[in-house]
Design an enzyme around this catalytic site. Sequence first.
Site, PDB file in Angstrom:
ATOM      1  CG  ASP A  64     -14.972   3.025  27.862  1.00  0.00           C
ATOM      2  OD1 ASP A  64     -14.552   3.131  29.026  1.00  0.00           O
ATOM      3  OD2 ASP A  64     -16.167   2.794  27.573  1.00  0.00           O
ATOM      4  CG  HIS A 123     -12.857  -3.638  30.314  1.00  0.00           C
ATOM      5  ND1 HIS A 123     -12.306  -3.428  31.547  1.00  0.00           N
ATOM      6  CD2 HIS A 123     -13.810  -2.686  30.173  1.00  0.00           C
ATOM      7  CE1 HIS A 123     -12.908  -2.409  32.135  1.00  0.00           C
ATOM      8  NE2 HIS A 123     -13.822  -1.932  31.309  1.00  0.00           N
ATOM      9  CE  LYS A 149     -20.316   2.342  26.003  1.00  0.00           C
ATOM     10  NZ  LYS A 149     -19.930   1.373  27.009  1.00  0.00           N
TER      11      LYS A 149
HETATM   12  C1  BG6 Z   1     -16.624   0.337  31.851  1.00  0.00           C
HETATM   13  C2  BG6 Z   1     -16.751   1.236  30.646  1.00  0.00           C
HETATM   14  O1  BG6 Z   1     -15.297   0.212  32.250  1.00  0.00           O
HETATM   15  O2  BG6 Z   1     -17.142  -0.947  31.537  1.00  0.00           O
HETATM   16  C3  BG6 Z   1     -18.192   1.345  30.203  1.00  0.00           C
HETATM   17  O3  BG6 Z   1     -16.244   2.539  30.962  1.00  0.00           O
HETATM   18  C4  BG6 Z   1     -18.759  -0.041  29.983  1.00  0.00           C
HETATM   19  O4  BG6 Z   1     -18.298   2.126  29.021  1.00  0.00           O
HETATM   20  C5  BG6 Z   1     -18.509  -0.939  31.194  1.00  0.00           C
HETATM   21  O5  BG6 Z   1     -20.162   0.080  29.736  1.00  0.00           O
HETATM   22  C6  BG6 Z   1     -18.922  -2.380  30.906  1.00  0.00           C
HETATM   23  O6  BG6 Z   1     -18.818  -3.148  32.079  1.00  0.00           O
HETATM   24  P1  BG6 Z   1     -19.777  -4.397  32.327  1.00  0.00           P
HETATM   25  O7  BG6 Z   1     -19.210  -5.104  33.506  1.00  0.00           O
HETATM   26  O8  BG6 Z   1     -21.140  -3.830  32.559  1.00  0.00           O
HETATM   27  O9  BG6 Z   1     -19.729  -5.197  31.071  1.00  0.00           O
END
Ligand code: BG6
Length: 483
Positions: free
Chosen positions: A243, A248, A334
Amino acid sequence: MAQPAPSPDPSPADHVIVLVGATGDLARRKLLPGLFHLATAGLMPRQYRIVGSAPAAEALSDEDFRAHARQAVAEFGRARPEGPAWRQFEAALTFGAADPGASQPLVTAVHEAERALGGSPRRLVHLAVPPVAFTSVIGLLGASGLADDARVIVEKPFGTDLASARALNAAIHAVFDESRVFRIDHFLGKEAVDNILALRFANGLFEPLWNREHISHVQIDVPEQIDIQGRAHFFEGTGTFRDMVVTHLFQLLGFVAMEPPVALEAQSLRDEQAKVFHSMRPVDPARVVRGQYAGYRGEPGVDPASDTETFIALEVEIDNWRWAGVPFQLRTGKALAEGRHVVTLGLREPVLRMFPLDARAAVDGRPNELVVDFADPGSLTARFLVKEPGPAMQLEEAAMTFGYRGSFAAENSLEGYEHLLLEAMLGDQSLFTRSDGIERLWEVAAPLLDAPPPVEAYAPGSWGPAGIDALVAPYRWHLPDGR
Ligand code: BG6
């Protein structure tokens, strides 16, 4: 010598945007509010139409789609859906249902929208559909002619392992060549990612330090306070590594670690990012800590014996001349103590320890650091040691911080999605992942996917399982305010 890339035209050509999955969660939370914000910021094309689509079973009338969009913007948008700006945006929304073998309503709606704009507007299809629907929707776009000359925005996950990523890329390339594919990773749309490029390549101050001679370790830390927020169905089959890390965190690493690109344009940037991924050593499961927060197994929809990780910390290495021997330490999960988005570069200590030991006592073990906080609005901090005023030679920590909040025109900033939607309309692929890059990342991930270490429990509200400190020793996880 390479010419500087021309600065992108901030105003895209006229567009018909086809939002497939227009009734889904992503469209409601991000895409419709994001498009409206671009409109209020004057960044949408001079003329545009947005055609929503969903399977016939969820079809909406144009009127209902407008009401749906209004509600989405009211709930999740930055600008309120009212006044002339909203009326103009709303008038651009229409709807056309589509199912494999029955795409006529969508085809008709798109052609009508194109006729209404006149000339030859660009077509941009945004695929906000779940992975199971992906291949059939791509096939539908190909068969109906909607893919012709269109660009496509593809949402993650870009596969779940190497084989599925290859199959997905093959399905996409059967209909769209790579130059029309925009794989969206909203982290790369964050202001601070562009700023990493600016910091590194516009300043004589930072780039000379940006290598193994001066940097001892790099941390990319994205703890989240939120738990899985009822998304058991999605999360159980995915886990934090897929995920958050493959998309990311590894994508960010590509920007932090890349060599100077030949020019600031898509091909050069993506070539350099891909080179970083190719230099990465395969992930060693012995350098990974997987965690699961206490209580996760009791959440509705979660297997009571689940081995899915809600947290991961890992160390990876980049085997090239710039970074050999420098650990890249990544952490995300998380239900942690705080939500943060931070890249920290730890600098090596000076070669000679000329200060008396007692002068260093309070600060020993804390290196100079450059801290890029890329949570919107973002900041950059340099941490170093100074002499404390007084007769004794006593050292203290000091910091210089640049914060985006209150600097320049911070109100002009765009959210990740907004920025990337605009870039896709402009046709600039710089901040979008290329197929070879994503396949290489799954290759690097394979040893971990094949033999993941067991999950370790951690308390909600903590910084993760106990094992993570040993993972990064002799360094320490960088905590807020240099703690
Ligand atoms: C998403 C994930 O791509 O990015 C989520 O699926 C995560 O699990 C989210 O919470 C986090 O994004 P940001 O921009 O809120 O840090």
